[in-house]
Write an enzyme that holds these catalytic residues in place. Sequence first.
Site, short mmCIF file in Angstrom:
data_model
loop_
_atom_site.label_atom_id
_atom_site.label_comp_id
_atom_site.label_asym_id
_atom_site.label_seq_id
_atom_site.Cartn_x
_atom_site.Cartn_y
_atom_site.Cartn_z
N LEU A 1 0.87 -1.18 -0.17
CA LEU A 1 0.07 0.10 0.10
C LEU A 1 0.81 1.28 0.02
CD1 LEU A 1 -2.70 1.41 0.05
CD2 LEU A 1 -2.68 1.20 2.69
N GLY B 1 2.31 7.69 2.55
CA GLY B 1 2.32 6.81 3.69
C GLY B 1 1.09 6.83 4.37
N GLU C 1 0.36 0.03 10.31
CA GLU C 1 -1.09 -0.22 10.17
C GLU C 1 -1.66 1.23 10.57
OE1 GLU C 1 -1.39 -2.53 8.73
OE2 GLU C 1 -0.13 -4.37 9.35
N THR D 1 0.08 5.20 11.77
CA THR D 1 0.61 5.63 13.19
C THR D 1 -0.58 5.99 14.09
OG1 THR D 1 0.56 7.89 12.44
CG2 THR D 1 2.41 6.81 11.82
N ARG E 1 17.39 -10.63 41.04
CA ARG E 1 18.30 -9.62 41.55
C ARG E 1 18.46 -9.16 42.83
NH1 ARG E 1 23.21 -7.47 40.19
NH2 ARG E 1 23.32 -5.24 40.14
N GLY F 1 17.97 -2.38 34.62
CA GLY F 1 19.28 -1.33 34.54
C GLY F 1 20.26 -1.58 33.63
N GLY F 2 21.53 -1.44 33.89
CA GLY F 2 22.50 -1.55 32.66
C GLY F 2 22.49 -2.96 32.31
#
Length: 379
Positions: free
Chosen positions: A127, A133, A364, A366, A269, A340-341
């Site tokens: 499409l 768009g 589909e 925005t 953790r 976290g990291g």
Amino acid sequence: MKVQRILPTEEAAELLGLVREIATGELAPRVAAFEAAHEFPREVVRTLGKAGLLSLPYPEEYGGGGQPYEVYLQALEEIAYHWFAVAEAVNVHNLACFGTAAYGTPAQREELLPDMLGGELLGAYCLSEPEAGSDAASLTTRAVREDDGYRVTGTKAWVTHAGHADFYNVFCRTGGPGARGLSCLVVPGGTPGMVVHAAERKLGVWSNPTAQVGFEDVRVPAGRLIGREGKGFLIAMGALDCGRLGIAACAVGIAQAAADYAVRYARERRQFGQRIASFQGVGFMLADMATQIAAARALTLAAARLKDAGLPYSLEAAKAKLFATDTAMRVTTDAVQVLGGAGYVSDHPVERWMREAKLLQIVEGTNQIQRLVISQGLD
């Protein structure tokens, strides 16, 4: 988090069990390798097709699964939970089958649907264009009528399965400007004149290619025109309503996967002598995740039940797509934060889910378009 599901039939429960079995056994072990290799898992998708999972919501008389959309979406959620790129393939294939199933003549359905729904073939949906768009009515790809068919010229953008699809639903201009000048053609893959360009270098969903597809005087038989000339925009919008529900279900699947992973991590953790899940700053974040996912799932399935009942559902599909994909973005971002990291490195899948969730806010239609659709539909 254990998801409680209410399914309409025992058959549907067994089907979802099959989907879960395939997803855990065939999909989950492969996703990391295929994503890293940027390789499309064609054989994996074919396995789903052989199991009847590429065509669940379509009529059994043509080889579909004959399942309500409520059931199909829960199956799609399960697939997305384990591998979104494959769930995207299922959703796009269903989009590509929609026009023929809903608007094709009896002869076209008899000729085309069994192969489309049989599991071996894979479809693509064309499409969007480089300059069209959200404004689909302005597309410029043109199909000129000839004695025995059409000659198609133009370029389609953001085509999922480009180069891998066996058939392409191509929306093109057969008449004047605007929505009423559009039509839909089913073009077999590999037709002379079709040119698949280099795959886009995307933020995520690396194992499902997206590329532009050019049409250079591509000749298409007249029998591949779906419905009649001028019906293309109607077909496209109907397909997008279905596709928005599919995207919402995929968003719920990704969000659930990220939330489950974050919960497990937070329970294992330890910092300051206790599990981080016991800290309110983390625990409340996890609680919000669970609540938002449940709400997104409920909104999505409520819209599906309207569709199954033959009632208008376009606005509810837009609401579900908007809320579920925003939820997925929020949940996956928070899951990265919980880790976290560790959440920022590819040793853990939460960073992949966050990248994938971003796509869902765009495809589909925005989420800004969804808000426009919803606001214009308010009484």
